[in-house]
Design a protein around this motif. Structure first.
Motif, PDB file in Angstrom:
ATOM      1  N   THR A   1      68.983  24.973  65.888  1.00 38.21           N
ATOM      2  CA  THR A   1      69.158  23.779  66.284  1.00 38.21           C
ATOM      3  C   THR A   1      70.011  23.603  67.386  1.00 38.21           C
ATOM      4  O   THR A   1      70.681  24.462  67.872  1.00 38.21           O
ATOM      5  N   PRO A   2      69.994  22.306  67.987  1.00 38.38           N
ATOM      6  CA  PRO A   2      71.215  22.078  69.191  1.00 38.38           C
ATOM      7  C   PRO A   2      72.458  22.383  68.958  1.00 38.38           C
ATOM      8  O   PRO A   2      73.339  22.986  69.711  1.00 38.38           O
ATOM      9  N   GLU A   3      72.714  22.290  67.671  1.00 33.00           N
ATOM     10  CA  GLU A   3      74.202  22.442  67.080  1.00 33.00           C
ATOM     11  C   GLU A   3      74.422  23.816  66.931  1.00 33.00           C
ATOM     12  O   GLU A   3      75.441  24.384  67.022  1.00 33.00           O
ATOM     13  N   LYS A   4      73.538  24.502  66.150  1.00 31.45           N
ATOM     14  CA  LYS A   4      73.652  26.033  65.903  1.00 31.45           C
ATOM     15  C   LYS A   4      72.563  26.739  66.430  1.00 31.45           C
ATOM     16  O   LYS A   4      71.494  26.815  65.605  1.00 31.45           O
ATOM     17  N   ARG A   5      72.559  27.046  67.574  1.00 27.96           N
ATOM     18  CA  ARG A   5      71.507  27.973  68.225  1.00 27.96           C
ATOM     19  C   ARG A   5      71.505  29.420  67.585  1.00 27.96           C
ATOM     20  O   ARG A   5      72.659  29.989  67.741  1.00 27.96           O
ATOM     21  N   LEU A   6      70.362  30.025  67.607  1.00 26.94           N
ATOM     22  CA  LEU A   6      70.382  31.394  66.881  1.00 26.94           C
ATOM     23  C   LEU A   6      70.502  32.173  68.302  1.00 26.94           C
ATOM     24  O   LEU A   6      70.464  31.939  69.606  1.00 26.94           O
ATOM     25  N   THR A   7      71.324  33.290  67.987  1.00 28.44           N
ATOM     26  CA  THR A   7      71.820  34.404  68.826  1.00 28.44           C
ATOM     27  C   THR A   7      70.908  35.565  68.590  1.00 28.44           C
ATOM     28  O   THR A   7      69.995  36.037  67.873  1.00 28.44           O
ATOM     29  N   ARG A   8      71.215  36.675  69.663  1.00 30.85           N
ATOM     30  CA  ARG A   8      70.594  37.739  69.628  1.00 30.85           C
ATOM     31  C   ARG A   8      71.014  38.535  68.545  1.00 30.85           C
ATOM     32  O   ARG A   8      70.282  39.483  67.811  1.00 30.85           O
ATOM     33  N   LEU A   9      72.223  38.405  68.074  1.00 26.30           N
ATOM     34  CA  LEU A   9      72.457  39.134  66.619  1.00 26.30           C
ATOM     35  C   LEU A   9      71.505  38.558  65.563  1.00 26.30           C
ATOM     36  O   LEU A   9      71.116  39.426  64.757  1.00 26.30           O
TER      37      LEU A   9
END
Length: 837
Positions: free
Chosen positions: A520-528
């Motif tokens: 989501t724009p608020e919680k963007r997924l990461t490489r982890l």
């Protein structure tokens, strides 16, 4: 593999498929055709391009890859009517004689065989059941078959799956290989190095029931195990010492290679191995090792060309990383979706760019800037550098500190200054009332750089600065991943980096695979998050892909031979139950790589002879039922290691910077910006393992290239094995091999016994791990006599014997050494010498 350089290799790749097709043409039609095994390959090859997943190439708005669409009523016409071929338009078109109606159409240049048509008819008659592609369904662990294992007796579950298939096809396995062959096979498979004769003899003499198991454990514990496994992994992640594009300049990356070797040697869990490479910098417990592991993300091809377009290379980096993840962990051909939705697999362009968006956080320059990377040194060494920098900062602060006496001296100097730099002179000419704080500081700094009273302090600073620079240069560096503000990633229509009209995408895993998270724009997924998704039990691909490739390492071909792709166009596994069992077992055992290697090499199937009865070869020509072991020529690095080991030249040091062995003069003549010349090492690095040879992407070492080493411009899941004249020329004439032959010749004279026959027999066993026959010794004895006569009056004798850096060994005569060198060259060129049995 660059097929433009080696067009014949592409034809060689087709041979197994052609053989398989020829066999299939005569094979009986299954009692109950299965969609995945029997029907999908036909439809995928003949129909899906025009009636498949890709809507851009779909004709008549008809899909045949989805059952609901295939059986849908379209104004009274249905492509497939289950149980009724006579009313199935697809079937009627396939058997039509009308060029306007027949499918596939004549322009497709693909005609269905009578067997294929009969198979499809029978499948429709039985209800036309579809199946999801096996690789996209999370594997479940099938029960180990309860079958008669005889003549096998190990009780290994792998054998049960293989024997079940063999019994189904009324096939029998081959006998167990002799102990010398097993010792050679295991040593080459687990370390990439041939066994020593004394190791073979000890194994032959060991009558204990666990003799074979003890040898397995010894080799698994060898530090060379990690080197052997690393070669395979470095191909996958396209490790190289250079950047690839334009000037193909060097970069600091070799500590990553050492991390890979260490990970396999320490048996790092594969799930942790995965996470550290993709997101080692993002881990809560990130440390020096995990940061070095994150250099995986920097193995892309890049450019330092100042005139290159940053946005173009930013797009290239996205593509490169998606290809790498797609090939290395998922074995999917994601690259097709760079420009459009995949034509066969359920991969959309949005899937492609959303996967690439995970890597939009990596700090890097798209073009033009060279990075030195992070220092890689143990804490005590870093502490010394930090302490030196602190002392240097203190001395510089002392130099700049206010000092009334110095201020007085400076005031006197300003009234009568001599020659000074132009920028200082300009400030000195200003009236004191017109000088800014910056001007005042500039004058003070210059005065302190020349004031006699500060000479000792300045010398201390200069000496300490030099010490700091020397310390800094003594530490290796490596490019690593550093997290920064996220770049915007868009879908690029047709892959056009100049077209910014595409949808902006957030990081997301491919929609056709199980997911457990969403950006989501608020919680963007990461490489982890991506790394954790790859190793999640519900992910159907990662464990399957790894075990399929591990199987290839020990049996010559994957259970599915298409190692780079287990998508819908791949070869179905010869034993799908076995592959699924191995995948789940791998996860259940905690992603333990050595445990799975042990499981594979302790099976009776692994221990079979590669010499099989004619009937077995006729009935199982591609060895898909594992009725025998497979022999193959060693990979490029191990051919080099083999010669160095046999000769006694090998320096078996583990790790360190890349090395530069002998290479033909002028090979780099077209490398520009800057122009470069190859300067080979003049120390022990000359005899290091092939794993450590400098990897120049645009000019891979020619001896490596001759033996099919990839350029590593792309991820390589499987190396093609060609058979070309250049390979024999390398083994005969490359300075590395001539030097090895001469060193082996000296050993033959000193260690091989008193006669020519005993010396040749000694060298033969050293090179091939078996005893030479009388005929083989006779041929080489005659070769020796011929060359002794020729070298007796040779004017080129000294030139021949001084090839390489190794000093010429003392022997009775130079002619004798040269003649034995010729014999040693022949032995090093034997197929058996460069092959895994």
């Amino acid at each position: 593999m660059n097929y433009r350089r080696f067009p014949y290799v592409k034809k060689l790749l087709l041979l197994p498929a052609l053989i398989s097709s020829a066999i299939a043409a005569d094979a009986p039609i299954p009692e109950r055709p299965e969609y995945n095994r029997d029907i999908r390959p036909i439809l995928g090859d003949s129909c899906f391009r025009c009636h498949g997943f890709d809507k851009a190439t779909r004709e008549a708005d008809l899909r045949l890859d989805v059952r609901e669409a295939a059986v849908e009523d379209r104004d009274g016409i249905r492509a497939i009517v289950p149980n009724n071929p006579a009313k199935s338009e697809m079937w009627l078109r396939m058997i039509s004689d009308d060029e306007e109606e027949v499918m596939p159409p004549p322009k497709a240049h693909r005609q269905l065989s009578a067997r294929e048509k009969a198979m499809i008819k029978k499948w429709i008659e039985q209800g036309a059941e579809y199946q999801p592609h096996y690789a996209y369904i999370p594997p479940t662990k099938p029960a180990v078959p309860k079958v008669e294992l005889a003549p096998w007796k190990s009780g290994n579950p792998v054998d049960a799956f293989i024997r079940a298939k063999q019994l189904e096809h009324t096939l029998s396995p081959s006998k167990e290989a002799d102990r010398a062959t097993l010792a050679r096979r295991l040593s080459l498979d687990l370390t990439g190095l041939p066994p020593k004769p004394e190791e073979i003899d000890a194994f032959i003499r060991d009558a204990a029931p666990d003799a074979y198991g003890k040898m397995v454990e010894r080799l698994l514990a060898s530090p060379h195990f990690g080197e052997r496994m690393a070669v395979w992994w470095l191909d996958l992640v396209r490790f190289a010492d250079t950047i690839g594009y334009h000037s193909d300049n060097s970069r600091n990356i070799w500590p990553y290679r050492d991390y890979v070797i260490r990970a396999f040697n320490e048996n790092k869990r594969f799930d942790r191995f995965t996470v550290e490479q993709i997101a080692g910098d993002l881990l809560p417990d990130a440390n020096l090792e995990t940061r070095v592991a994150s250099a995986y993300n920097r193995l892309i091809l890049s450019t330092e060309e100042g005139g290159a377009q940053p946005k173009q290379y930013e797009a290239k980096h996205v593509v490169d990383r998606v290809k790498s993840i797609g090939t290395t962990w998922l074995a999917q051909t994601f690259m097709c979706s760079e420009c459009h939705d995949h034509k066969f697999d359920p991969v959309t362009a949005k899937d492609f760019y959303a996967l690439g968006a995970f890597f939009a956080d990596i700090e890097e320059s798209s073009v033009g800037k060279r990075e030195t990377g992070m220092i890689v040194a143990p804490p005590e060494q870093l502490a010394k550098l930090t302490e030196t920098e602190q002392r240097l900062a203190a001395l510089r602060a002392e130099l700049a500190a206010p000092n009334a006496q110095l201020d007085e001296k400076q005031a006197q100097w300003e009234k009568n200054y001599g020659k000074v730099p132009d920028d200082v002179l300009k400030v000195l000419k200003l009236a004191p009332s017109d000088r800014t704080a910056g001007h005042v500081k500039k004058i003070a700094t210059h005065f302190r750089s020349i004031a006699p009273e500060l000479a000792d302090l300045r010398k201390k600073i200069a000496d300490l600065d030099k010490e700091r620079d020397q310390l800094d240069k003594s530490y290796p560096r490596v490019l690593v991943s550093n997290n920064k503000a996220k770049r915007t990633v868009r879908i690029l229509p047709r892959g056009d980096w100049q077209n910014e009209s595409g949808e902006v995408v957030l990081p997301a895993t491919p929609a056709f695979l199980p997911a457990f998270m969403e950006s989501t724009p608020e919680k963007r997924l990461t490489r982890l998050d991506l790394a954790n998704w790859l190793i999640k039990r519900e992910n159907p691909l990662t464990a399957r892909v790894f075990m399929n490739r591990l199987w290839k390492q020990f049996y010559g071909a994957g259970l599915s031979r298409t190692l780079e792709d287990i998508g819908t166009q791949s070869e179905l596994p010869a034993n799908p139950q076995l592959l699924d069992w191995l995948a789940v077992e791998f996860v259940d055992r905690g992603w333990d790589v050595k445990a799975m290697v042990r499981l594979l090499v302790t099976s009776d199937a692994y221990r079979q002879s590669s010499i099989a009865a004619k009937e077995i070869i006729t009935r199982d020509p591609l060895n898909r039922d594992l009725t025998r072991q497979t022999r193959w020529r060693l990979d490029a690095e191990f051919i080099r290691d083999n010669a160095l080991t046999i000769s006694g030249l090998l320096v078996d040091k583990i790790g360190g910077p890349s090395v530069k062995p002998y290479q033909p003069a002028g090979y780099w003549e077209n490398l520009n910006f800057p122009t470069r010349e190859w300067a080979h090492d003049t120390n022990e690095n000359q005899w290091r393992r092939g794993l450590y040879v400098w990897w120049q992407r645009s000019y891979v070492h020619p001896a490596m290239l001759a033996f099919d080493a990839p350029t590593r411009e792309e991820c390589s899941a499987d190396r093609v094995r060609s058979n070309i004249p250049q390979q024999a020329l390398v083994l005969l004439n490359d300075p590395q091999f001539v030097e090895s032959a001469r060193t082996l010749a000296a050993r033959m004279i000193k260690e091989g016994g008193p006669t020519a026959e005993s010396r040749i027999a000694w060298a033969w066993k050293l090179a091939t791990s078996r005893t030479a026959s009388a005929d083989e010794i006779k041929i080489l004895t005659e070769l020796l006599a011929k060359h002794q006569q020729e070298f007796a009056n040779s004017k080129t004798l000294d030139a021949f014997l001084t090839i390489g850096l190794k000093p010429v060994e003392k022997t009775p005569t130079k002619a004798e050494l040269a003649a034995y060198t010729s014999v040693a060259r022949a032995i090093l060129n034997l197929y058996e010498t460069v092959s895994r049995p």
